[in-house]
Enzyme design. Sequence first.
Site, PDB file in Angstrom:
ATOM      1  N   ARG A 202      -8.312   4.454   3.542  1.00 36.76           N
ATOM      2  CA  ARG A 202      -7.486   5.301   3.138  1.00 36.76           C
ATOM      3  C   ARG A 202      -8.054   7.082   3.527  1.00 36.76           C
ATOM      4  O   ARG A 202      -9.192   7.219   3.368  1.00 36.76           O
ATOM      5  CB  ARG A 202      -7.933   5.482   1.589  1.00 36.76           C
ATOM      6  CG  ARG A 202      -7.211   6.630   0.891  1.00 36.76           C
ATOM      7  CD  ARG A 202      -5.800   6.897   1.094  1.00 36.76           C
ATOM      8  NE  ARG A 202      -4.832   5.841   0.718  1.00 36.76           N
ATOM      9  CZ  ARG A 202      -4.235   5.395  -0.420  1.00 36.76           C
ATOM     10  NH1 ARG A 202      -4.872   6.223  -1.478  1.00 36.76           N
ATOM     11  NH2 ARG A 202      -3.639   4.351  -0.594  1.00 36.76           N
TER      12      ARG A 202
ATOM     13  N   ASP B  47      -2.920   5.195   4.987  1.00 37.46           N
ATOM     14  CA  ASP B  47      -3.671   3.973   5.194  1.00 37.46           C
ATOM     15  C   ASP B  47      -3.510   3.604   6.707  1.00 37.46           C
ATOM     16  O   ASP B  47      -2.613   3.716   7.294  1.00 37.46           O
ATOM     17  CB  ASP B  47      -2.703   2.858   4.358  1.00 37.46           C
ATOM     18  CG  ASP B  47      -3.250   3.183   2.987  1.00 37.46           C
ATOM     19  OD1 ASP B  47      -4.019   3.736   2.556  1.00 37.46           O
ATOM     20  OD2 ASP B  47      -2.491   2.349   2.227  1.00 37.46           O
TER      21      ASP B  47
ATOM     22  N   ARG C 186     -11.537   0.134   2.415  1.00 37.24           N
ATOM     23  CA  ARG C 186     -11.309  -0.802   1.303  1.00 37.24           C
ATOM     24  C   ARG C 186     -11.583  -2.472   2.236  1.00 37.24           C
ATOM     25  O   ARG C 186     -10.477  -2.896   2.624  1.00 37.24           O
ATOM     26  CB  ARG C 186     -10.351  -0.928   0.452  1.00 37.24           C
ATOM     27  CG  ARG C 186     -10.366   0.507   0.005  1.00 37.24           C
ATOM     28  CD  ARG C 186      -8.901   1.067  -0.617  1.00 37.24           C
ATOM     29  NE  ARG C 186      -8.123   1.209   0.731  1.00 37.24           N
ATOM     30  CZ  ARG C 186      -6.882   1.896   0.610  1.00 37.24           C
ATOM     31  NH1 ARG C 186      -6.031   1.945  -0.494  1.00 37.24           N
ATOM     32  NH2 ARG C 186      -6.120   1.811   1.723  1.00 37.24           N
TER      33      ARG C 186
ATOM     34  N   ARG D 281      -6.480  -9.183   1.674  1.00 35.94           N
ATOM     35  CA  ARG D 281      -6.098  -7.582   1.215  1.00 35.94           C
ATOM     36  C   ARG D 281      -7.384  -7.010   0.708  1.00 35.94           C
ATOM     37  O   ARG D 281      -8.271  -7.251   0.204  1.00 35.94           O
ATOM     38  CB  ARG D 281      -5.251  -7.781  -0.151  1.00 35.94           C
ATOM     39  CG  ARG D 281      -3.945  -8.530   0.528  1.00 35.94           C
ATOM     40  CD  ARG D 281      -3.004  -8.673  -0.898  1.00 35.94           C
ATOM     41  NE  ARG D 281      -3.675  -9.717  -1.912  1.00 35.94           N
ATOM     42  CZ  ARG D 281      -3.444 -10.092  -2.838  1.00 35.94           C
ATOM     43  NH1 ARG D 281      -2.309  -9.561  -3.516  1.00 35.94           N
ATOM     44  NH2 ARG D 281      -4.090 -10.862  -3.770  1.00 35.94           N
TER      45      ARG D 281
ATOM     46  N   GLU E  84       0.506   2.755   6.325  1.00 39.54           N
ATOM     47  CA  GLU E  84       1.156   3.457   5.254  1.00 39.54           C
ATOM     48  C   GLU E  84       0.990   4.915   4.899  1.00 39.54           C
ATOM     49  O   GLU E  84      -0.025   5.399   5.432  1.00 39.54           O
ATOM     50  CB  GLU E  84       0.848   2.588   3.830  1.00 39.54           C
ATOM     51  CG  GLU E  84       1.495   1.195   3.714  1.00 39.54           C
ATOM     52  CD  GLU E  84       1.126   0.595   2.295  1.00 39.54           C
ATOM     53  OE1 GLU E  84       1.088   1.526   1.475  1.00 39.54           O
ATOM     54  OE2 GLU E  84       1.088  -0.511   2.116  1.00 39.54           O
TER      55      GLU E  84
ATOM     56  N   ASN F 223       1.054   7.021   1.815  1.00 39.76           N
ATOM     57  CA  ASN F 223       1.122   7.104   0.391  1.00 39.76           C
ATOM     58  C   ASN F 223       1.192   8.561  -0.204  1.00 39.76           C
ATOM     59  O   ASN F 223       0.587   9.644   0.080  1.00 39.76           O
ATOM     60  CB  ASN F 223      -0.091   6.626  -0.299  1.00 39.76           C
ATOM     61  CG  ASN F 223      -0.368   5.073  -0.088  1.00 39.76           C
ATOM     62  OD1 ASN F 223       0.434   4.283  -0.373  1.00 39.76           O
ATOM     63  ND2 ASN F 223      -0.928   4.805   1.440  1.00 39.76           N
TER      64      ASN F 223
ATOM     65  N   LYS G  95       5.970   2.783   2.539  1.00 36.21           N
ATOM     66  CA  LYS G  95       5.972   1.712   3.686  1.00 36.21           C
ATOM     67  C   LYS G  95       6.913   2.079   4.836  1.00 36.21           C
ATOM     68  O   LYS G  95       6.695   2.068   6.134  1.00 36.21           O
ATOM     69  CB  LYS G  95       6.740   0.418   3.228  1.00 36.21           C
ATOM     70  CG  LYS G  95       5.905  -0.231   2.065  1.00 36.21           C
ATOM     71  CD  LYS G  95       4.397  -0.887   2.291  1.00 36.21           C
ATOM     72  CE  LYS G  95       3.902  -1.699   1.341  1.00 36.21           C
ATOM     73  NZ  LYS G  95       3.826  -1.000  -0.237  1.00 36.21           N
TER      74      LYS G  95
ATOM     75  N   LYS H 231       5.180  -8.287   3.845  1.00 32.73           N
ATOM     76  CA  LYS H 231       5.146  -7.558   2.388  1.00 32.73           C
ATOM     77  C   LYS H 231       6.679  -6.847   1.864  1.00 32.73           C
ATOM     78  O   LYS H 231       7.324  -6.679   2.827  1.00 32.73           O
ATOM     79  CB  LYS H 231       4.071  -6.555   2.593  1.00 32.73           C
ATOM     80  CG  LYS H 231       4.293  -5.634   3.680  1.00 32.73           C
ATOM     81  CD  LYS H 231       3.110  -4.656   3.702  1.00 32.73           C
ATOM     82  CE  LYS H 231       3.005  -3.655   4.728  1.00 32.73           C
ATOM     83  NZ  LYS H 231       1.796  -2.797   4.869  1.00 32.73           N
TER      84      LYS H 231
END
Length: 316
Positions: free
Chosen positions: A212, A275, A227, A235, A283, A285, A127, A162
Amino acid sequence: MDILFIADPLPQFKIYKDTTYAMMAEAARRGHVLYACEPRHLAYAGGGVEATVRRFSIVGDYTNPGQWYDAELAENRGLGTFGAVLMRKDPPFDMEYVTSTWLLEIAERHGARIFNKPRAIRDHSEKMAIGEFARFTAPTLVTRDAVRLRSFHGEHRDVIFKPLDGMGGMGVFRIREDGMNLGSTIEMLSDNGARTVMAQRYIPQIKDGDKRILLIGGEPVPYSLARIPQGAEIRGNLATGGVGRAQPLTSRDREIATALGPVLAERGLLLVGLDAIGDWLTEVNVTSPTCFREITEQTGFDVAAMFVDALERAVG
């Protein structure tokens, strides 16, 4: 070469969609020898780090719902005896995960070749890492101060809150202009000021998907996986019922990937999952990025082959 995968237990793999399985299958196709263990099998002993590992072979494929692997008896091996060690344990990124990175870093100092680099995994909060690349992010606040969180909502009116250690969309809340449940959301996520929370201005393009973008060896895969949230859900995570749609990278996606790719690769991050929503990075990841299978099945682009190519180059 011998490749050790540090991952979740093999019987738990959903091989029809699992990215680690895609890596394993491609490595085996090329003649590499597969080994597996879990983080709990790592141990510091005699001045080095070893693991209780099992050699295994793939005996089925994702169309076979039965036993997909055949494993041999467990043995102890030093991590430096493997051609490559892949850290593919899923979050949560808790103290046990951190401890694993410490052990892997000791192994690395003794010659083990580990991907992603353990220090880089530990240093890049999925994050918080966006803070280094603020020019690509929507307005964001990270704090445990309830007054500041309320003020941020008052300024931006439509805000996502979040936790910093969530995964798969866990604990993500949208508070709209009316502020309904703002107080209780802040209290719950911050544990009444004991835990730090991230707030981001809501990005309406989430309706088109949470993208992604995969970076392999610093280079972007030419397709992202959008997504897309379903129904009233905000979400897009696949774990929350989002539907994945592969699509070519946009010019903005490429701009972000081109800027971040070389920087992250230089730090020892062979595989990264960025992301993005709309034009904004949300984000970075680094623990166990996924979406290989979905992109390959929808576009024909072999993401696992690109990854193993990069792994072989990095080891060679």
